[in-house]
Design a protein around this motif. Structure first.
Motif, PDB file in Angstrom:
ATOM      1  N   MET A 156       0.854  -1.176   0.000  1.00  0.00           N
ATOM      2  CA  MET A 156       0.000   0.000   0.000  1.00  0.00           C
ATOM      3  C   MET A 156       0.894   1.231   0.000  1.00  0.00           C
ATOM      4  O   MET A 156       1.662   1.431   0.930  1.00  0.00           O
ATOM      5  N   ASN A 157       0.797   2.028  -1.040  1.00  0.00           N
ATOM      6  CA  ASN A 157       1.617   3.229  -1.153  1.00  0.00           C
ATOM      7  C   ASN A 157       0.824   4.424  -0.606  1.00  0.00           C
ATOM      8  O   ASN A 157       0.049   5.058  -1.320  1.00  0.00           O
ATOM      9  N   LEU A 158       1.039   4.702   0.660  1.00  0.00           N
ATOM     10  CA  LEU A 158       0.268   5.751   1.325  1.00  0.00           C
ATOM     11  C   LEU A 158       0.580   7.138   0.793  1.00  0.00           C
ATOM     12  O   LEU A 158      -0.301   7.995   0.742  1.00  0.00           O
ATOM     13  N   GLU A 159       1.805   7.356   0.380  1.00  0.00           N
ATOM     14  CA  GLU A 159       2.151   8.665  -0.186  1.00  0.00           C
ATOM     15  C   GLU A 159       1.375   8.891  -1.486  1.00  0.00           C
ATOM     16  O   GLU A 159       0.863   9.985  -1.734  1.00  0.00           O
ATOM     17  N   ALA A 160       1.241   7.859  -2.293  1.00  0.00           N
ATOM     18  CA  ALA A 160       0.463   7.969  -3.533  1.00  0.00           C
ATOM     19  C   ALA A 160      -1.014   8.205  -3.222  1.00  0.00           C
ATOM     20  O   ALA A 160      -1.676   9.011  -3.887  1.00  0.00           O
ATOM     21  N   PHE A 161      -1.519   7.522  -2.208  1.00  0.00           N
ATOM     22  CA  PHE A 161      -2.918   7.749  -1.802  1.00  0.00           C
ATOM     23  C   PHE A 161      -3.112   9.180  -1.309  1.00  0.00           C
ATOM     24  O   PHE A 161      -4.133   9.810  -1.581  1.00  0.00           O
ATOM     25  N   TYR A 162      -2.134   9.675  -0.567  1.00  0.00           N
ATOM     26  CA  TYR A 162      -2.222  11.060  -0.093  1.00  0.00           C
ATOM     27  C   TYR A 162      -2.256  12.030  -1.267  1.00  0.00           C
ATOM     28  O   TYR A 162      -3.047  12.982  -1.277  1.00  0.00           O
ATOM     29  N   GLN A 163      -1.428  11.796  -2.273  1.00  0.00           N
ATOM     30  CA  GLN A 163      -1.417  12.655  -3.458  1.00  0.00           C
ATOM     31  C   GLN A 163      -2.766  12.591  -4.181  1.00  0.00           C
ATOM     32  O   GLN A 163      -3.291  13.619  -4.624  1.00  0.00           O
ATOM     33  N   GLU A 164      -3.326  11.406  -4.272  1.00  0.00           N
ATOM     34  CA  GLU A 164      -4.644  11.243  -4.897  1.00  0.00           C
ATOM     35  C   GLU A 164      -5.705  11.999  -4.100  1.00  0.00           C
ATOM     36  O   GLU A 164      -6.586  12.655  -4.658  1.00  0.00           O
ATOM     37  N   TYR A 165      -5.600  11.933  -2.783  1.00  0.00           N
ATOM     38  CA  TYR A 165      -6.513  12.649  -1.890  1.00  0.00           C
ATOM     39  C   TYR A 165      -6.411  14.167  -2.102  1.00  0.00           C
ATOM     40  O   TYR A 165      -7.431  14.847  -2.231  1.00  0.00           O
ATOM     41  N   THR A 166      -5.197  14.699  -2.161  1.00  0.00           N
ATOM     42  CA  THR A 166      -5.043  16.152  -2.338  1.00  0.00           C
ATOM     43  C   THR A 166      -5.561  16.600  -3.700  1.00  0.00           C
ATOM     44  O   THR A 166      -6.134  17.684  -3.810  1.00  0.00           O
ATOM     45  N   GLN A 167      -5.377  15.780  -4.709  1.00  0.00           N
ATOM     46  CA  GLN A 167      -5.907  16.114  -6.031  1.00  0.00           C
ATOM     47  C   GLN A 167      -7.434  16.139  -6.000  1.00  0.00           C
ATOM     48  O   GLN A 167      -8.055  17.051  -6.560  1.00  0.00           O
ATOM     49  N   ALA A 168      -8.024  15.151  -5.362  1.00  0.00           N
ATOM     50  CA  ALA A 168      -9.492  15.098  -5.272  1.00  0.00           C
ATOM     51  C   ALA A 168     -10.025  16.289  -4.466  1.00  0.00           C
ATOM     52  O   ALA A 168     -11.024  16.888  -4.840  1.00  0.00           O
ATOM     53  N   LYS A 169      -9.338  16.650  -3.381  1.00  0.00           N
ATOM     54  CA  LYS A 169      -9.768  17.780  -2.548  1.00  0.00           C
ATOM     55  C   LYS A 169      -9.684  19.108  -3.295  1.00  0.00           C
ATOM     56  O   LYS A 169     -10.423  20.037  -2.995  1.00  0.00           O
ATOM     57  N   SER A 170      -8.797  19.195  -4.277  1.00  0.00           N
ATOM     58  CA  SER A 170      -8.580  20.466  -4.971  1.00  0.00           C
ATOM     59  C   SER A 170      -9.491  20.666  -6.186  1.00  0.00           C
ATOM     60  O   SER A 170      -9.414  21.711  -6.842  1.00  0.00           O
ATOM     61  N   LEU A 171     -10.349  19.713  -6.471  1.00  0.00           N
ATOM     62  CA  LEU A 171     -11.251  19.860  -7.613  1.00  0.00           C
ATOM     63  C   LEU A 171     -12.190  21.045  -7.413  1.00  0.00           C
ATOM     64  O   LEU A 171     -12.642  21.305  -6.295  1.00  0.00           O
ATOM     65  N   LYS A 172     -12.501  21.734  -8.480  1.00  0.00           N
ATOM     66  CA  LYS A 172     -13.412  22.877  -8.395  1.00  0.00           C
ATOM     67  C   LYS A 172     -14.846  22.419  -8.108  1.00  0.00           C
ATOM     68  O   LYS A 172     -15.579  23.094  -7.405  1.00  0.00           O
ATOM     69  N   ASP A 173     -15.219  21.295  -8.669  1.00  0.00           N
ATOM     70  CA  ASP A 173     -16.555  20.742  -8.435  1.00  0.00           C
ATOM     71  C   ASP A 173     -16.540  20.050  -7.069  1.00  0.00           C
ATOM     72  O   ASP A 173     -16.046  18.934  -6.922  1.00  0.00           O
ATOM     73  N   LYS A 174     -17.069  20.717  -6.057  1.00  0.00           N
ATOM     74  CA  LYS A 174     -17.003  20.217  -4.678  1.00  0.00           C
ATOM     75  C   LYS A 174     -17.805  18.935  -4.491  1.00  0.00           C
ATOM     76  O   LYS A 174     -17.459  18.095  -3.658  1.00  0.00           O
ATOM     77  N   ASN A 175     -18.870  18.753  -5.253  1.00  0.00           N
ATOM     78  CA  ASN A 175     -19.642  17.517  -5.168  1.00  0.00           C
ATOM     79  C   ASN A 175     -18.799  16.341  -5.661  1.00  0.00           C
ATOM     80  O   ASN A 175     -18.725  15.291  -5.012  1.00  0.00           O
ATOM     81  N   GLU A 176     -18.162  16.527  -6.808  1.00  0.00           N
ATOM     82  CA  GLU A 176     -17.288  15.482  -7.342  1.00  0.00           C
ATOM     83  C   GLU A 176     -16.130  15.228  -6.382  1.00  0.00           C
ATOM     84  O   GLU A 176     -15.758  14.080  -6.130  1.00  0.00           O
ATOM     85  N   SER A 177     -15.567  16.288  -5.835  1.00  0.00           N
ATOM     86  CA  SER A 177     -14.474  16.176  -4.877  1.00  0.00           C
ATOM     87  C   SER A 177     -14.895  15.323  -3.682  1.00  0.00           C
ATOM     88  O   SER A 177     -14.194  14.390  -3.288  1.00  0.00           O
ATOM     89  N   HIS A 178     -16.040  15.640  -3.119  1.00  0.00           N
ATOM     90  CA  HIS A 178     -16.551  14.914  -1.953  1.00  0.00           C
ATOM     91  C   HIS A 178     -16.695  13.424  -2.258  1.00  0.00           C
ATOM     92  O   HIS A 178     -16.290  12.570  -1.467  1.00  0.00           O
ATOM     93  N   HIS A 179     -17.272  13.101  -3.396  1.00  0.00           N
ATOM     94  CA  HIS A 179     -17.491  11.700  -3.747  1.00  0.00           C
ATOM     95  C   HIS A 179     -16.189  10.957  -4.003  1.00  0.00           C
ATOM     96  O   HIS A 179     -16.041   9.799  -3.593  1.00  0.00           O
ATOM     97  N   LEU A 180     -15.237  11.613  -4.658  1.00  0.00           N
ATOM     98  CA  LEU A 180     -13.939  10.981  -4.891  1.00  0.00           C
ATOM     99  C   LEU A 180     -13.189  10.740  -3.583  1.00  0.00           C
ATOM    100  O   LEU A 180     -12.592   9.671  -3.386  1.00  0.00           O
ATOM    101  N   VAL A 181     -13.223  11.716  -2.688  1.00  0.00           N
ATOM    102  CA  VAL A 181     -12.554  11.565  -1.394  1.00  0.00           C
ATOM    103  C   VAL A 181     -13.204  10.430  -0.612  1.00  0.00           C
ATOM    104  O   VAL A 181     -12.510   9.568  -0.055  1.00  0.00           O
TER     105      VAL A 181
END
Length: 135
Positions: free
Chosen positions: A1-26
């Motif tokens: 499990m690459n936690l650093e990669a998951f963290y990067q994926e999390y930050t990308q999802a959190k930074s989406l302009k569409d907050k609904n999409e962001s919430h669902h991805l997170v």
């Protein structure tokens, strides 16, 4: 499990302009990680320990730990300490509540008292801020 990669994926999802999409991805990402949570993997647990001291990664950790029950005993001390040095008293509950839930009020109070004289805890008035959430 690459936690650093998951963290990067999390930050990308959190930074989406569409907050609904962001919430669902997170939510989906956190669920996926929580279902495979590394309960006894020393490398993964070490990543979490270090992340709890990082100003941004700690929020990823607490978001994930909301979904993990019980918490690994190996993270107990680090979560209690993170709660005691968190400057915002509204946010320290995100670190301490999972500890109370998994280990009980008395264990949490005992750990708090054992580190109450640490310079960072004293400087932050951490005990006063955290005890509100330990009931």
């Amino acid at each position: 499990m690459n936690l650093e990669a998951f963290y990067q994926e999390y930050t990308q999802a959190k930074s989406l302009k569409d907050k609904n999409e962001s919430h669902h991805l997170v939510r989906k990402l956190i669920g996926r990680i929580a279902s495979n949570f590394p309960k006894d993997n020393p490398d993964s647990l070490a990543w979490f320990t270090a992340a709890l001291m990082h100003p941004e990664k700690k929020w990823f950790v607490v978001k994930l730990l909301e979904k993990v029950n019980p918490l690994p005993k190996a993270l107990f001390d680090d979560l209690v300490f993170a709660s005691l040095i968190e400057h915002d008293p509204s946010f320290n509950k995100w670190f301490i509540t999972p500890c109370v839930k998994s280990f009980g009020i008395e264990a949490v109070k005992s750990k708090i008292m054992s580190v109450a004289s640490h310079p960072q805890v004293v400087e932050n008035e951490g005990v006063n801020k955290v005890m509100y959430w330990v009931r």
